[in-house]
Design a protein around this motif. Structure first.
Motif, PDB file in Angstrom:
ATOM      1  N   ARG A 106       2.081   4.000  -5.121  1.00 28.07           N
ATOM      2  CA  ARG A 106       1.724   2.756  -4.413  1.00 28.07           C
ATOM      3  C   ARG A 106       0.215   2.640  -4.233  1.00 28.07           C
ATOM      4  NH1 ARG A 106       6.544   3.910  -1.482  1.00 28.07           N
ATOM      5  NH2 ARG A 106       5.353   5.089   0.028  1.00 28.07           N
ATOM      6  N   CYS A 107      -0.414   3.713  -3.777  1.00 22.04           N
ATOM      7  CA  CYS A 107      -1.863   3.676  -3.546  1.00 22.04           C
ATOM      8  C   CYS A 107      -2.389   5.109  -3.484  1.00 22.04           C
ATOM      9  CB  CYS A 107      -2.186   2.950  -2.236  1.00 22.04           C
ATOM     10  SG  CYS A 107      -3.959   2.951  -1.876  1.00 22.04           S
ATOM     11  N   LEU A 108      -3.300   5.419  -4.406  1.00 21.99           N
ATOM     12  CA  LEU A 108      -3.829   6.789  -4.454  1.00 21.99           C
ATOM     13  C   LEU A 108      -4.655   7.122  -3.216  1.00 21.99           C
ATOM     14  CD1 LEU A 108      -4.628   7.030  -8.233  1.00 21.99           C
ATOM     15  CD2 LEU A 108      -3.261   8.691  -6.956  1.00 21.99           C
ATOM     16  N   VAL A 168       2.089  -3.329   7.391  1.00 18.16           N
ATOM     17  CA  VAL A 168       0.690  -2.902   7.470  1.00 18.16           C
ATOM     18  C   VAL A 168       0.599  -1.411   7.175  1.00 18.16           C
ATOM     19  CG1 VAL A 168      -1.335  -2.718   8.939  1.00 18.16           C
ATOM     20  CG2 VAL A 168       0.202  -4.663   9.187  1.00 18.16           C
ATOM     21  N   CYS A 169      -0.260  -1.076   6.206  1.00 18.98           N
ATOM     22  CA  CYS A 169      -0.472   0.329   5.850  1.00 18.98           C
ATOM     23  C   CYS A 169      -1.087   1.047   7.055  1.00 18.98           C
ATOM     24  CB  CYS A 169      -1.413   0.394   4.653  1.00 18.98           C
ATOM     25  SG  CYS A 169      -2.002   2.053   4.298  1.00 18.98           S
ATOM     26  N   GLN A 170      -0.622   2.255   7.325  1.00 16.72           N
ATOM     27  CA  GLN A 170      -1.128   2.969   8.505  1.00 16.72           C
ATOM     28  C   GLN A 170      -2.625   3.286   8.381  1.00 16.72           C
ATOM     29  OE1 GLN A 170       0.179   6.999   9.222  1.00 16.72           O
ATOM     30  NE2 GLN A 170       0.807   7.303   7.110  1.00 16.72           N
ATOM     31  N   PHE A 171      -3.184   3.191   7.169  1.00 16.52           N
ATOM     32  CA  PHE A 171      -4.601   3.532   6.986  1.00 16.52           C
ATOM     33  C   PHE A 171      -5.501   2.298   6.889  1.00 16.52           C
ATOM     34  CE2 PHE A 171      -2.183   7.075   4.936  1.00 16.52           C
ATOM     35  CZ  PHE A 171      -2.355   7.959   5.985  1.00 16.52           C
ATOM     36  N   GLU A 172      -4.955   1.141   7.190  1.00 17.02           N
ATOM     37  CA  GLU A 172      -5.726  -0.091   7.042  1.00 17.02           C
ATOM     38  C   GLU A 172      -7.004  -0.046   7.880  1.00 17.02           C
ATOM     39  OE1 GLU A 172      -6.288  -4.533   7.980  1.00 17.02           O
ATOM     40  OE2 GLU A 172      -5.584  -3.021   9.376  1.00 17.02           O
ATOM     41  N   LYS A 173      -6.929   0.571   9.084  1.00 16.42           N
ATOM     42  CA  LYS A 173      -8.113   0.607   9.957  1.00 16.42           C
ATOM     43  C   LYS A 173      -9.182   1.531   9.385  1.00 16.42           C
ATOM     44  CE  LYS A 173      -5.925  -0.638  14.329  1.00 16.42           C
ATOM     45  NZ  LYS A 173      -4.563  -0.896  13.819  1.00 16.42           N
ATOM     46  N   ILE A 174      -8.795   2.487   8.570  1.00 19.05           N
ATOM     47  CA  ILE A 174      -9.783   3.374   7.955  1.00 19.05           C
ATOM     48  C   ILE A 174     -10.419   2.683   6.751  1.00 19.05           C
ATOM     49  CG2 ILE A 174     -10.124   5.568   6.749  1.00 19.05           C
ATOM     50  CD1 ILE A 174      -7.845   6.739   8.394  1.00 19.05           C
ATOM     51  N   CYS A 175      -9.562   2.120   5.895  1.00 19.90           N
ATOM     52  CA  CYS A 175     -10.079   1.495   4.674  1.00 19.90           C
ATOM     53  C   CYS A 175     -11.013   0.332   4.970  1.00 19.90           C
ATOM     54  CB  CYS A 175      -8.928   1.002   3.806  1.00 19.90           C
ATOM     55  SG  CYS A 175      -8.142   2.329   2.898  1.00 19.90           S
ATOM     56  N   TYR A 176     -10.678  -0.426   6.028  1.00 21.05           N
ATOM     57  CA  TYR A 176     -11.455  -1.640   6.281  1.00 21.05           C
ATOM     58  C   TYR A 176     -12.180  -1.596   7.630  1.00 21.05           C
ATOM     59  CZ  TYR A 176      -8.611  -2.817   2.331  1.00 21.05           C
ATOM     60  OH  TYR A 176      -8.001  -2.784   1.106  1.00 21.05           O
ATOM     61  N   GLY A 177     -12.303  -0.390   8.180  1.00 15.66           N
ATOM     62  CA  GLY A 177     -13.042  -0.247   9.436  1.00 15.66           C
ATOM     63  C   GLY A 177     -14.512   0.065   9.149  1.00 15.66           C
ATOM     64  N   ARG A 214      -3.270  -3.373  -2.688  1.00 16.70           N
ATOM     65  CA  ARG A 214      -2.105  -4.213  -2.986  1.00 16.70           C
ATOM     66  C   ARG A 214      -1.055  -4.175  -1.881  1.00 16.70           C
ATOM     67  NH1 ARG A 214      -1.334  -5.953  -8.169  1.00 16.70           N
ATOM     68  NH2 ARG A 214       0.911  -5.933  -7.863  1.00 16.70           N
ATOM     69  N   GLU A 215      -1.050  -3.126  -1.078  1.00 21.08           N
ATOM     70  CA  GLU A 215      -0.018  -3.029  -0.037  1.00 21.08           C
ATOM     71  C   GLU A 215      -0.665  -2.729   1.318  1.00 21.08           C
ATOM     72  OE1 GLU A 215       3.432  -0.780  -0.823  1.00 21.08           O
ATOM     73  OE2 GLU A 215       3.627  -1.519  -2.863  1.00 21.08           O
ATOM     74  N   CYS A 216      -1.822  -3.345   1.547  1.00 20.76           N
ATOM     75  CA  CYS A 216      -2.557  -3.042   2.780  1.00 20.76           C
ATOM     76  C   CYS A 216      -1.890  -3.671   4.011  1.00 20.76           C
ATOM     77  CB  CYS A 216      -3.988  -3.525   2.655  1.00 20.76           C
ATOM     78  SG  CYS A 216      -4.820  -2.847   1.211  1.00 20.76           S
TER      79      CYS A 216
HETATM   80  S1  SF4 Z   1      -5.092   0.115   3.483  1.00 23.94           S
HETATM   81 FE1  SF4 Z   1      -6.167   1.531   2.092  1.00 23.94          FE
HETATM   82  S2  SF4 Z   1      -4.783   3.253   1.854  1.00 23.94           S
HETATM   83 FE2  SF4 Z   1      -3.593   1.555   2.648  1.00 23.94          FE
HETATM   84  S3  SF4 Z   1      -2.730   0.508   0.846  1.00 23.94           S
HETATM   85 FE3  SF4 Z   1      -4.646  -0.523   1.373  1.00 23.94          FE
HETATM   86  S4  SF4 Z   1      -6.151   0.495   0.097  1.00 23.94           S
HETATM   87 FE4  SF4 Z   1      -4.401   1.829   0.143  1.00 23.94          FE
END
Ligand code: SF4
Length: 455
Positions: A17-19, A413-422, A406-408
């Motif tokens: 899904r997302c590396l 909501v991806c649990q890492f959204e705050k890291i990727c876009y913070g 693609r699955e943010c």
């Molecule tokens: S928020 Fe970041 S880790 Fe999560 S799907 Fe999007 S790009 Fe991947």
């Protein structure tokens, strides 16, 4: 590869899904990190799985339980206790609902906002705690015996691993291993919790890698073919907008549309006069269909009026009424004061099991694809861990663990959204934000040191 490296189906699927999510979830800080909040479907699904594991383990240890309806429900309370103990780890305020359920509290002052937020969180926790208990009890009453009648339960949640490539171990833990009592073939049992049936769920099961991956370890260990995987779906109901609940909290609120925790109540003068219907739609004795009168019946949270065990007893007491000349009139009982229903309420919460047979060609393709991908990921993990400064690490992550984007936020909501876009700070120090913690390993074979070195 030097030290052992561990992987499993969740990691493989996360990488597909997302590396970047794979890196953050399983390799950042060595063990990977996770949000301190837990998505609602995962919290409920995990707790129900805990309960069903206890139920299967206990019932399968009793010889002849499949011929004994009392034995089948004897362990229900132990299973409920295990499920609720697991759910208790997500106290109110740590459950995360879908983005579409977010409420806008910005017009309120801080004190009011805090009060409303905490009331909504507590309701969500209580409602889903009730749902977890109800699902385990419903399974014990209606589904356990058919499973035991057809299959012998050989193993429940047994941990295993096998070597996918040199030093690369693939871990698995099937919900259960079954042997068909008539043809003696082996099947893997897989419980799936979902909102409701959708043809895509059945189609999805046809291409699911679970049967392929979990069967390998069993076949290597037992030297016997696993014929297929038996999926059993348990329905939680949709989360629907709820007018009464919205009026109670002063903001738009949703509730779980499941007869396991929500019924229609006509309050009497006293509690003992109250009447319940589990279904809004009903049939009259002649077969005509009708609906409850909206002025007389209001949707109500069952757990606020009686223990869930009592409600499940009422639902379980539903019987099929057969009229003159053997015509089936419909189902009725203490949980349906008005008319008859088409289905038994507890059966409406399950989908008939689906068996997906394993295929040797699919298995060969899957193993080759996963081996190649996981060896490359293990090498990339070692390369990123060897970075000497944040700039180099950021560059290597961009090269080896790109963000799919693609699955943010959709489908959830991806649990890492705050890291990727913070901001820079949370990107470099996610743990310091207080929003994340070190991942709790899902398999006991994992060793922090081995898993972290990635080579
Ligand atoms: S928020 Fe970041 S880790 Fe999560 S799907 Fe999007 S790009 Fe991947």
């Amino acid at each position: 590869m030097g030290n052992k490296v561990f992987t499993d189906r969740s990691r493989v699927e996360q990488a597909q899904r997302c590396l970047r999510a794979r890196w953050l979830g399983y390799h950042e800080q060595g063990m990977g990190i996770q949000s301190v909040r837990k998505s609602l479907p995962l919290a409920v699904g995990g707790a129900v799985h805990e309960g069903l594991a206890v139920l299967l383990q206990a019932a399968s240890a009793v010889p002849g339980a499949h011929n004994d309806p009392i034995a089948c429900v004897a362990f229900e309370q132990d299973a409920v206790n295990a499920a609720l103990a697991d759910f208790a780890s997500f106290d109110a305020g740590r459950l995360e609902t879908d983005l579409s359920e977010d409420v806008d509290l910005s017009a309120m002052d801080a004190g009011e906002r805090e009060k409303v937020r905490s009331a909504i969180d507590q309701y969500l926790y209580d409602e889903n705690r009730a749902l977890v208990e109800a699902m385990v009890r419903a399974y014990a009453r209606r589904r356990l015996r058919p499973l035991l009648e057809q299959y012998e339960v050989l193993e429940v949640e047994r941990e295993g691993s096998w070597e996918l490539a040199d030093g690369l171990m693939f871990m698995s833990r099937p919900d259960a291993l079954l042997r068909d009592r008539s043809d003696h073939n082996l099947y893997i049992q897989s419980f799936k919790t979902g909102a409701s049936w959708d043809i895509r769920k059945g189609k999805d099961a046809e291409h699911d890698a679970q049967g392929l991956s979990e069967g390998v370890e069993i076949e290597k260990r037992l030297g016997e073919r696993v014929l297929g995987i038996r999926y059993e779906f348990l329905w939680k109901g949709e989360r629907r907008r709820d007018k009464d609940l919205s009026a109670r909290f002063g903001v738009e609120a949703r509730s779980q549309a499941s007869p396991l925790v929500r019924g229609y109540l006509s309050p009497g003068m006293t509690d003992s006069d109250a009447q319940w219907n589990w279904s809004w739609d009903y049939m009259k004795e002649g077969g005509e269909t009708s609906k409850l009168y909206w002025k007389a019946w209001r949707a109500a949270a069952v757990w606020e009026h009686m223990p869930i065990a009592k409600w499940i007893d009422m639902l379980d007491a539903t019987t099929l009424t057969v009229g003159e000349e053997g015509r089936e009139v419909g189902w009725s009982g203490p949980a349906q004061a008005t008319g008859f229903t088409v289905a038994h309420p507890l059966d409406a919460c399950f989908h008939p099991p689906i068996i997906q047979y394993r295929n040797d060609d699919d298995l060969r393709d899957w193993v080759e694809q996963v081996e190649h991908a996981e060896v490359r990921i293990a090498e990339a993990v070692a390369t990123v861990h060897a970075a000497t400064d944040e700039g180099e690490k950021r560059h290597l992550l961009n090269v080896y663990f790109p963000q799919s984007r693609r699955e943010c936020v959709y489908p959830s909501v991806c649990q890492f959204e705050k890291i990727c876009y913070g901001g820079e700070h949370i990107r470099y120090n996610p743990l310091e934000s207080g929003l994340y913690t070190i991942r709790i390993p899902n398999h006991p074979q994992e060793d922090a040191k081995d898993a972290s070195e990635g080579a």
